[in-house]
Scaffold this motif. Structure first.
Motif, PDB file in Angstrom:
ATOM      1  N   ALA A   1     -14.514  50.280 -36.195  1.00 41.02           N
ATOM      2  CA  ALA A   1     -14.869  49.035 -35.503  1.00 41.02           C
ATOM      3  C   ALA A   1     -15.612  48.081 -36.436  1.00 41.02           C
ATOM      4  O   ALA A   1     -16.350  48.513 -37.324  1.00 41.02           O
ATOM      5  CB  ALA A   1     -15.722  49.344 -34.285  1.00 41.02           C
TER       6      ALA A   1
ATOM      7  N   ASP B   1     -17.168  43.671 -36.475  1.00 45.93           N
ATOM      8  CA  ASP B   1     -17.266  42.364 -35.823  1.00 45.93           C
ATOM      9  C   ASP B   1     -16.317  41.407 -36.518  1.00 45.93           C
ATOM     10  O   ASP B   1     -15.875  41.662 -37.642  1.00 45.93           O
ATOM     11  CB  ASP B   1     -18.696  41.830 -35.906  1.00 45.93           C
ATOM     12  CG  ASP B   1     -19.649  42.638 -35.050  1.00 45.93           C
ATOM     13  OD1 ASP B   1     -19.180  43.227 -34.052  1.00 45.93           O
ATOM     14  OD2 ASP B   1     -20.840  42.703 -35.392  1.00 45.93           O
TER      15      ASP B   1
ATOM     16  N   MET C   1     -15.379  42.030 -27.655  1.00 49.58           N
ATOM     17  CA  MET C   1     -13.998  41.634 -27.354  1.00 49.58           C
ATOM     18  C   MET C   1     -13.811  40.143 -27.637  1.00 49.58           C
ATOM     19  O   MET C   1     -14.726  39.355 -27.432  1.00 49.58           O
ATOM     20  CB  MET C   1     -13.675  41.919 -25.871  1.00 49.58           C
ATOM     21  CG  MET C   1     -13.869  43.377 -25.466  1.00 49.58           C
ATOM     22  SD  MET C   1     -12.759  44.519 -26.303  1.00 49.58           S
ATOM     23  CE  MET C   1     -11.327  44.452 -25.216  1.00 49.58           C
ATOM     24  N   HIS C   2     -12.619  39.832 -28.135  1.00 52.92           N
ATOM     25  CA  HIS C   2     -12.347  38.437 -28.475  1.00 52.92           C
ATOM     26  C   HIS C   2     -11.177  37.904 -27.646  1.00 52.92           C
ATOM     27  O   HIS C   2     -10.151  38.569 -27.540  1.00 52.92           O
ATOM     28  CB  HIS C   2     -11.997  38.314 -29.962  1.00 52.92           C
ATOM     29  CG  HIS C   2     -13.192  38.373 -30.842  1.00 52.92           C
ATOM     30  ND1 HIS C   2     -13.690  37.280 -31.514  1.00 52.92           N
ATOM     31  CD2 HIS C   2     -14.011  39.398 -31.135  1.00 52.92           C
ATOM     32  CE1 HIS C   2     -14.761  37.629 -32.195  1.00 52.92           C
ATOM     33  NE2 HIS C   2     -14.976  38.915 -31.986  1.00 52.92           N
TER      34      HIS C   2
ATOM     35  N   GLU D   1      -7.814  39.974 -24.105  1.00 56.03           N
ATOM     36  CA  GLU D   1      -9.136  40.271 -24.650  1.00 56.03           C
ATOM     37  C   GLU D   1      -8.942  41.425 -25.623  1.00 56.03           C
ATOM     38  O   GLU D   1      -8.571  42.538 -25.215  1.00 56.03           O
ATOM     39  CB  GLU D   1     -10.101  40.702 -23.526  1.00 56.03           C
ATOM     40  CG  GLU D   1     -10.516  39.567 -22.606  1.00 56.03           C
ATOM     41  CD  GLU D   1     -11.547  38.638 -23.253  1.00 56.03           C
ATOM     42  OE1 GLU D   1     -12.347  39.115 -24.086  1.00 56.03           O
ATOM     43  OE2 GLU D   1     -11.528  37.432 -22.936  1.00 56.03           O
TER      44      GLU D   1
ATOM     45  N   GLU E   1     -10.118  43.898 -29.039  1.00 56.88           N
ATOM     46  CA  GLU E   1     -11.068  44.344 -30.054  1.00 56.88           C
ATOM     47  C   GLU E   1     -10.575  43.809 -31.388  1.00 56.88           C
ATOM     48  O   GLU E   1      -9.353  43.808 -31.641  1.00 56.88           O
ATOM     49  CB  GLU E   1     -11.054  45.880 -30.129  1.00 56.88           C
ATOM     50  CG  GLU E   1     -12.199  46.575 -29.447  1.00 56.88           C
ATOM     51  CD  GLU E   1     -12.282  48.020 -29.909  1.00 56.88           C
ATOM     52  OE1 GLU E   1     -13.042  48.302 -30.847  1.00 56.88           O
ATOM     53  OE2 GLU E   1     -11.574  48.859 -29.335  1.00 56.88           O
TER      54      GLU E   1
ATOM     55  N   ARG F   1     -10.357  45.149 -34.129  1.00 60.88           N
ATOM     56  CA  ARG F   1      -9.586  46.130 -34.907  1.00 60.88           C
ATOM     57  C   ARG F   1      -8.227  46.446 -34.288  1.00 60.88           C
ATOM     58  O   ARG F   1      -7.475  47.239 -34.852  1.00 60.88           O
ATOM     59  CB  ARG F   1     -10.398  47.413 -35.077  1.00 60.88           C
ATOM     60  CG  ARG F   1     -10.705  48.136 -33.782  1.00 60.88           C
ATOM     61  CD  ARG F   1     -11.376  49.436 -34.102  1.00 60.88           C
ATOM     62  NE  ARG F   1     -11.909  50.094 -32.918  1.00 60.88           N
ATOM     63  CZ  ARG F   1     -12.361  51.336 -32.932  1.00 60.88           C
ATOM     64  NH1 ARG F   1     -12.334  52.042 -34.047  1.00 60.88           N
ATOM     65  NH2 ARG F   1     -12.835  51.881 -31.842  1.00 60.88           N
ATOM     66  N   ASP F   2      -7.909  45.875 -33.141  1.00 68.98           N
ATOM     67  CA  ASP F   2      -6.596  46.135 -32.534  1.00 68.98           C
ATOM     68  C   ASP F   2      -5.502  45.565 -33.422  1.00 68.98           C
ATOM     69  O   ASP F   2      -5.495  44.366 -33.718  1.00 68.98           O
ATOM     70  CB  ASP F   2      -6.501  45.485 -31.149  1.00 68.98           C
ATOM     71  CG  ASP F   2      -7.336  46.200 -30.103  1.00 68.98           C
ATOM     72  OD1 ASP F   2      -7.626  47.395 -30.299  1.00 68.98           O
ATOM     73  OD2 ASP F   2      -7.688  45.557 -29.089  1.00 68.98           O
TER      74      ASP F   2
END
Lengths: 279, 154
Positions: free
Chosen positions: A5, A7, B1-2, B16, B18, B20-21
């Protein structure tokens, strides 16, 4: 494979990107992502944050800059490949951009991302080293220009420091008396170069009077083959000069090739590249 | 979440994600478009090729957030009104597949190649497919199928 993960922030401008980078020493810059995303997936890279400069369209350009051609760091390989200014004045760059990866990679990958990644097996850094290209780096303290000899500092390491951004690459215009060649050996079409050789040759009536030769994947950074260059300047033929191609190199042994085979390839490809560039 | 907006096969999606998706996982798992395959997962094989704003890309090597605002076409978006896309029809006519795993990526790469006028002859087609691997090694008929659609001269 799923990245760890992180940002994510979209940079709205170069200044915004610099501010985001300065605020987080673990942040990394995301351009086209074709070096970084594979590293994220392997979790070799685990940045706290990605600063996405991929939407800074004012960093995607090729411009006439007098004796040089200026290339915005975010210019994609496919656009470098097809650019008429580069094709006219520095075709070794456009031709080599067309040999990076495959069409899908060239549609996304950027020249700035490629050189700033500092992969010793990558083609464009070696071409930049042979051309003595200049790299424009901006940071909180302003802008500085670094020559190719000081830009590539180690395996996956360049002069671009924390909180800095590579914004432009400047390559010289090659005149009519300058020949060029970039040759690489790889076992499969899309493989990285096992060894590559970039040659820029100044010629007079079919004779090479001086040459700049850079080797791909013969050490931790692109290496200038200075013994070859000295031999050409002293009047040696490409075959005579190429004998020295592996002098002072430190090629690695891996699954693609042994160090000994790499030294052999360097000599063979150097002779061919010098011969092609001289013609 | 973006928050991410993308138009996939002419349908607008507000998602929405992540950061890294990966795009391929967004397409397959969130939008249930499983025609796009994950092959090598290292941006080598091209099985995951889709069109992003008309250009072929490897969706295993793009983050979903990078596709914010983009127009994406997957293999499911090629046929219109029950009619196969000309490249799909040519793959059928030329038996340009064996196991079929690479086929969605091959077809999408071919559509991009033809759209960019880079399929003028069979050598160009072979070079243009360097980012797509067929482990059944069925390349000959794939090239023939693309050459037919592109009207390749040699």
């Amino acid at each position: 494979m799923i990245p760890a993960a992180f940002d994510y922030e979209v940079a709205e401008s170069v200044e915004h990107a610099l501010g985001l980078l300065a605020a987080d020493p673990d942040a990394k810059v995301l351009a086209g992502g074709h070096s970084l995303v594979p590293a994220l997936k392997l979790r070799i890279a685990r940045p706290s944050k990605l600063v996405d400069i991929g939407r800074l369209s004012d960093l995607a350009y090729v411009r006439d800059a007098g004796s040089q051609v200026a290339i915005g760091a975010l210019t994609r390989h496919v656009d470098v490949q097809g650019d008429p200014l580069l094709q006219e004045h520095c075709p070794i760059v456009s031709m080599t951009a067309g040999k990076v990866g495959d069409p899908q990679v060239r549609h996304r990958g950027t020249i700035g991302g490629s050189v700033a990644h500092g992969d010793p097996a990558s083609d464009l850094p070696s071409v930049m080293r042979a051309l003595d290209a200049e790299f424009v780096i901006v940071g909180a303290g302003g802008e500085r220009t670094v020559g190719a000899g000081d830009f590539f500092t180690g395996v996956f390491q360049t002069a671009v420091g924390h909180g800095e951004l590579l914004t432009e690459i400047r390559v010289p215009k090659l005149g009519d008396t300058t020949g060029w060649s970039y040759l690489k050996y790889h076992r499969r079409a899309q493989d990285w170069a096992t060894v590559g050789v970039a040659a820029i040759v100044h010629r007079d009536n079919g004779t090479a009077t001086s040459a700049s030769v850079s080797l791909t994947n013969m050490g931790g950074t692109p290496l200038r083959a200075s013994a070859v260059e000295a031999a050409i300047a002293a009047g040696s033929s490409p075959a005579e000069a190429a004998v020295h191609a592996a002098d002072d190199t430190e090629p690695s042994t891996d699954t693609a090739a042994s160090a000994e085979f790499r030294r052999h390839l360097a000599r063979v490809l150097t002779e061919r590249a010098l011969t092609q560039a001289r013609a | 979440m973006h928050p991410v907006t993308m138009t996939v096969n002419e349908v607008r999606h507000e998602l929405e994600l992540e950061p890294r998706d990966l795009l391929v996982h967004v397409l397959r798992e969130q939008l249930s478009l499983t025609g796009t395959n994950v092959g090598c997962d290292t941006s080598s094989c091209g099985a995951c090729t889709v069109l992003l704003d008309g250009q072929s890309v490897k969706s295993c090597t793009l983050l979903g957030v990078q596709a914010d605002g983009a127009t994406i076409t997957t293999i499911e978006g090629l046929a219109t009104g029950g009619e196969l896309h000309p490249v799909q029809q040519a793959f059928h006519d030329h038996h340009a597949l064996q196991c079929g795993y690479c086929t969605p990526g091959m077809v999408m790469a071919a559509v991009s190649l033809i759209g960019n006028r880079e399929a003028g002859d069979r050598d160009s087609i072979r070079a243009g497919l360097e980012g797509n691997l067929c482990r059944c090694t069925g390349y000959h008929n794939i090239v023939e199928a693309i050459a037919e659609v592109a009207g390749s001269t040699s």
